[in-house]
Write an enzyme that holds these catalytic residues in place. Sequence first.
Site, PDB file in Angstrom:
ATOM      1  N   ARG A   1       0.858  -1.124   0.044  1.00 51.95           N
ATOM      2  CA  ARG A   1       0.067  -0.017  -0.064  1.00 51.95           C
ATOM      3  C   ARG A   1       0.797   1.263  -0.021  1.00 51.95           C
ATOM      4  NH1 ARG A   1      -3.317  -1.471   5.128  1.00 51.95           N
ATOM      5  NH2 ARG A   1      -2.141  -3.000   5.119  1.00 51.95           N
TER       6      ARG A   1
ATOM      7  N   GLU B   1       1.981  -5.839  13.813  1.00 54.40           N
ATOM      8  CA  GLU B   1       0.846  -5.831  14.612  1.00 54.40           C
ATOM      9  C   GLU B   1       0.203  -7.168  14.669  1.00 54.40           C
ATOM     10  OE1 GLU B   1      -2.036  -2.982  13.748  1.00 54.40           O
ATOM     11  OE2 GLU B   1      -3.093  -3.221  15.483  1.00 54.40           O
TER      12      GLU B   1
END
Length: 175
Positions: free
Chosen positions: A60, A97
Site C-alpha cells: 500500500r 501488529e
Amino acid sequence: MAFDLDAAIRKIPDFPKPGILFYDITSILANPEAFSYCINSMVETYKDTDINAIAAIESRGFIFAAPLAERLSLPLILVRKKGKLPGETLSKTFDLEYGQDTIEIHKADVGPGQTFLIVDDLVATGGTLRAAIDLLTEAGASVKEIFAPIGLPFLNYSEKLGDVPVRTLIEYDSE
Ligand SMILES: O=P(O)(O)OC[C@H]1O[C@H](OP(=O)(O)OP(=O)(O)O)[C@H](O)[C@@H]1O
Ligand SMILES: Nc1ncnc2[nH]cnc12
C-alpha cells in the site's frame, strides 16, 4: 476549511483478526479529492527539502510513494516482501501488529549519498519501518524522515522509530 480525511477512511472492525480495527485506504483511493489531498500535502511538505530518494513499502505504500516521486522527480526504490526482487538483495525479518514478515531491497539501487524519505500508507507498531530504516542504513544510505497518511501512535511506534521523524496526515488514538 481543512479536508476531512477521517471521513474518507473506511474502518473495518476485526480485520484481519479479532480485535484489530483496520483503517482501509482503498476508500481514499476511490475518492479522487481525498487522494489528491494526500498527494498534494506530501508534495508541499517535501518539495523544498534535501531528500534525494524515496523508498516505498510494499504494497500500500507504493500507491502513495509513486506519485510523489514522479511529482518531485526523485528516484523511487521499492522495499518488497521476500522473494519478489530479482537482483541481489539485502533483507530483514520483523514483527508486525498481526504476524511476522521479511522485506528486501535491491542492493545495487541504494548507497552512500542518498537521503531517503520512506513512504508507507500507515504506521502501526513501526516494525516495518524500523526494518526498512535498518536495511537502507546497512546499504550506506541515510533516512531523513518517514511519511504515512495514517498513524496509530497508541501502538507506540515512536519507541521503535525515535531516531527518525514520522509525519502523518491523521492519527488515531485507540482502537
Ligand atoms: O507499523 P507496522 O506494525 O509494521 O504495520 C504497518 C504495515 O502493515 C501494513 O502492511 P501489510 O504488511 O499488511 O501489507 P500490505 O500493504 O501489502 O497490505 C501497512 O501497509 C504497513 O506497511
Ligand atoms: N490497524 C491497521 N489498519 C490498516 N493497516 C494496518 N497495518 C497494520 N495495522 C493496520
